[in-house]
Design a protein around this motif. Structure first.
Motif, PDB file in Angstrom:
ATOM      1  N   ILE A  43       0.834  -1.208   0.000  1.00  0.00           N
ATOM      2  CA  ILE A  43       0.000   0.000   0.000  1.00  0.00           C
ATOM      3  C   ILE A  43       0.866   1.254   0.000  1.00  0.00           C
ATOM      4  CG2 ILE A  43      -1.709   1.328   1.309  1.00  0.00           C
ATOM      5  CD1 ILE A  43      -2.889  -1.148   0.000  1.00  0.00           C
ATOM      6  N   ASN A  44       1.909   1.258   0.806  1.00  0.00           N
ATOM      7  CA  ASN A  44       2.797   2.417   0.893  1.00  0.00           C
ATOM      8  C   ASN A  44       3.454   2.724  -0.452  1.00  0.00           C
ATOM      9  OD1 ASN A  44       4.186   4.478   2.478  1.00  0.00           O
ATOM     10  ND2 ASN A  44       6.024   3.248   2.155  1.00  0.00           N
ATOM     11  N   LYS A  45       3.912   1.681  -1.135  1.00  0.00           N
ATOM     12  CA  LYS A  45       4.555   1.855  -2.444  1.00  0.00           C
ATOM     13  C   LYS A  45       3.536   2.346  -3.482  1.00  0.00           C
ATOM     14  CE  LYS A  45       7.927   1.270  -5.483  1.00  0.00           C
ATOM     15  NZ  LYS A  45       9.123   2.152  -5.495  1.00  0.00           N
ATOM     16  N   ILE A  46       2.319   1.831  -3.422  1.00  0.00           N
ATOM     17  CA  ILE A  46       1.262   2.261  -4.345  1.00  0.00           C
ATOM     18  C   ILE A  46       0.972   3.745  -4.149  1.00  0.00           C
ATOM     19  CG2 ILE A  46      -1.207   2.024  -4.905  1.00  0.00           C
ATOM     20  CD1 ILE A  46      -0.852  -0.992  -4.145  1.00  0.00           C
ATOM     21  N   ASP A  47       0.881   4.184  -2.882  1.00  0.00           N
ATOM     22  CA  ASP A  47       0.652   5.605  -2.584  1.00  0.00           C
ATOM     23  C   ASP A  47       1.770   6.470  -3.165  1.00  0.00           C
ATOM     24  OD1 ASP A  47      -1.697   5.151  -1.239  1.00  0.00           O
ATOM     25  OD2 ASP A  47      -0.822   5.246   0.768  1.00  0.00           O
ATOM     26  N   GLN A  48       2.997   6.016  -2.982  1.00  0.00           N
ATOM     27  CA  GLN A  48       4.153   6.774  -3.477  1.00  0.00           C
ATOM     28  C   GLN A  48       4.138   6.882  -4.993  1.00  0.00           C
ATOM     29  OE1 GLN A  48       7.662   4.858  -1.935  1.00  0.00           O
ATOM     30  NE2 GLN A  48       7.233   5.408   0.191  1.00  0.00           N
ATOM     31  N   GLU A  49       3.839   5.766  -5.657  1.00  0.00           N
ATOM     32  CA  GLU A  49       3.846   5.751  -7.123  1.00  0.00           C
ATOM     33  C   GLU A  49       2.717   6.598  -7.694  1.00  0.00           C
ATOM     34  OE1 GLU A  49       6.243   4.453  -9.095  1.00  0.00           O
ATOM     35  OE2 GLU A  49       7.233   4.168  -7.159  1.00  0.00           O
ATOM     36  N   LEU A  50       1.570   6.588  -7.026  1.00  0.00           N
ATOM     37  CA  LEU A  50       0.447   7.418  -7.484  1.00  0.00           C
ATOM     38  C   LEU A  50       0.797   8.898  -7.358  1.00  0.00           C
ATOM     39  CD1 LEU A  50      -2.405   7.908  -8.476  1.00  0.00           C
ATOM     40  CD2 LEU A  50      -3.239   7.516  -6.138  1.00  0.00           C
ATOM     41  N   GLU A  54       0.990  11.703 -10.303  1.00  0.00           N
ATOM     42  CA  GLU A  54       0.248  12.970 -10.272  1.00  0.00           C
ATOM     43  C   GLU A  54       1.170  14.157 -10.542  1.00  0.00           C
ATOM     44  OE1 GLU A  54      -3.132  13.322  -7.225  1.00  0.00           O
ATOM     45  OE2 GLU A  54      -1.806  11.816  -6.337  1.00  0.00           O
ATOM     46  N   MET A  55       2.347  14.135  -9.924  1.00  0.00           N
ATOM     47  CA  MET A  55       3.307  15.235 -10.130  1.00  0.00           C
ATOM     48  C   MET A  55       3.821  15.251 -11.576  1.00  0.00           C
ATOM     49  SD  MET A  55       3.313  16.866  -7.328  1.00  0.00           S
ATOM     50  CE  MET A  55       1.578  16.397  -7.340  1.00  0.00           C
ATOM     51  N   LYS A  56       4.052  14.065 -12.128  1.00  0.00           N
ATOM     52  CA  LYS A  56       4.511  13.961 -13.513  1.00  0.00           C
ATOM     53  C   LYS A  56       3.468  14.525 -14.479  1.00  0.00           C
ATOM     54  CE  LYS A  56       5.503  10.337 -16.940  1.00  0.00           C
ATOM     55  NZ  LYS A  56       5.544   8.854 -17.147  1.00  0.00           N
ATOM     56  N   ASN A  57       2.189  14.322 -14.160  1.00  0.00           N
ATOM     57  CA  ASN A  57       1.109  14.707 -15.070  1.00  0.00           C
ATOM     58  C   ASN A  57       0.534  16.100 -14.815  1.00  0.00           C
ATOM     59  OD1 ASN A  57       1.155  12.284 -16.468  1.00  0.00           O
ATOM     60  ND2 ASN A  57      -0.313  11.282 -15.105  1.00  0.00           N
ATOM     61  N   GLY A  64      -7.627  18.476 -10.025  1.00  0.00           N
ATOM     62  CA  GLY A  64      -9.013  18.038  -9.983  1.00  0.00           C
ATOM     63  C   GLY A  64      -9.183  16.535 -10.118  1.00  0.00           C
ATOM     64  N   VAL A  65     -10.436  16.107 -10.008  1.00  0.00           N
ATOM     65  CA  VAL A  65     -10.762  14.684  -9.978  1.00  0.00           C
ATOM     66  C   VAL A  65     -10.419  13.995 -11.304  1.00  0.00           C
ATOM     67  CG1 VAL A  65     -12.620  12.985  -9.719  1.00  0.00           C
ATOM     68  CG2 VAL A  65     -12.566  15.001  -8.239  1.00  0.00           C
ATOM     69  N   LYS A  66     -10.719  14.627 -12.414  1.00  0.00           N
ATOM     70  CA  LYS A  66     -10.464  13.977 -13.707  1.00  0.00           C
ATOM     71  C   LYS A  66      -8.970  13.716 -13.913  1.00  0.00           C
ATOM     72  CE  LYS A  66     -14.558  16.102 -15.723  1.00  0.00           C
ATOM     73  NZ  LYS A  66     -15.044  17.177 -16.611  1.00  0.00           N
ATOM     74  N   ALA A  67      -8.145  14.675 -13.536  1.00  0.00           N
ATOM     75  CA  ALA A  67      -6.696  14.489 -13.615  1.00  0.00           C
ATOM     76  C   ALA A  67      -6.261  13.342 -12.701  1.00  0.00           C
ATOM     77  CB  ALA A  67      -5.987  15.785 -13.215  1.00  0.00           C
ATOM     78  N   PHE A  68      -6.890  13.275 -11.543  1.00  0.00           N
ATOM     79  CA  PHE A  68      -6.595  12.227 -10.572  1.00  0.00           C
ATOM     80  C   PHE A  68      -6.955  10.850 -11.129  1.00  0.00           C
ATOM     81  CE2 PHE A  68      -8.028   9.975  -6.547  1.00  0.00           C
ATOM     82  CZ  PHE A  68      -6.750   9.793  -6.026  1.00  0.00           C
TER      83      PHE A  68
END
Length: 234
Positions: A43-50, A54-57, A64-68
């Motif tokens: 879970i911790n690694k998944i949070d980090q990768e997400l 987000e920062m990359k995109n 906003g939600v759509k970007a998320f």
């Protein structure tokens, strides 16, 4: 240092986590996303990768939600080495749709504060995020009539605020911004010689966090609740 608000003529309010609940829904969505991908990573690694995705995109998709949602899908593909099922992709899309369909939960005292302050000041909404989503939330909130102007910004940096104030013919010295994010709602305003009052929300997105060094020597006030504004400004 005591701050004088006597010259204030216009008050700007942030929306998400200042007027209504927002970040809580993102944290809940991250938990759901982690469960969906838990067979591939911790879970911790998944949070980090997400968050990295987000920062990359951010420059491409904005806020906003759509970007998320797009970042969740891209993260799922990457974390699973493109093995993620279409069923899981559908579940991710449903997480996003549920977020977009959430009721608007006003924070304590919002309507009382806007109603009172709008009698004495011009009130504007200055928020960032997806235009359609923010318009939807504003309509659901029932607060539209309190605002003289509504602006959904692509970002909240000094240049964005300067452009907005110039467009509305507002002097920085006569403008006060209210918000929960030091990075987006407070420091940029202080840096352009406007005023700002910080009202912390109980959870803050990592991207919006700032260091103590960034706030040292900056002239702004922090209060605990919106209703404290009435004591300061009336």
């Amino acid at each position: 240092m005591e701050i004088d608000y006597k010259k204030i003529k216009v008050i700007g309010f942030d929306a998400d986590d200042t007027l209504w609940v927002n970040e809580t829904y993102f944290r809940d969505a991250e938990i759901e996303f982690g469960k969906l991908l838990s067979s591939y990573e911790t879970i911790n690694k998944i949070d980090q990768e997400l968050f990295k995705m987000e920062m990359k995109n951010l420059d491409l998709y904005g806020y906003g939600v759509k970007a998320f949602i797009l970042s969740m899908i891209e993260s799922a593909l990457e974390i699973s080495n493109h093995q993620v099922s279409t069923k899981t992709i559908e579940a991710i899309l449903n997480i996003g749709k549920n977020m977009l369909n959430k009721p608007v939960e006003l924070l304590d005292g919002v309507e009382e504060v806007l109603k009172t302050l709008s009698k004495k000041y011009r009130i504007i909404l200055a928020t960032k995020g997806d235009l359609l989503d923010q318009e939807r939330k504003l309509e659901k909130s029932g607060l539209t009539d309190y605002f003289h102007h509504i602006e959904v910004l692509s970002d909240k940096k000094e240049a964005n605020y300067s452009k907005l104030l110039n467009h509305l013919d507002i002097k920085p010295s006569e403008f006060l911004m209210i918000g929960n994010s030091l990075k987006s709602d407070i420091l940029p305003l202080v840096n352009i010689k406007a005023h700002a009052i910080h009202i912390p929300f109980h959870t803050t997105w990592a991207h919006e966090q700032v260091s103590e060094a960034e706030t040292n020597g900056k002239a702004y006030k922090t209060i605990n609740t919106l209703t404290e504004l009435l004591k300061i400004l009336n």
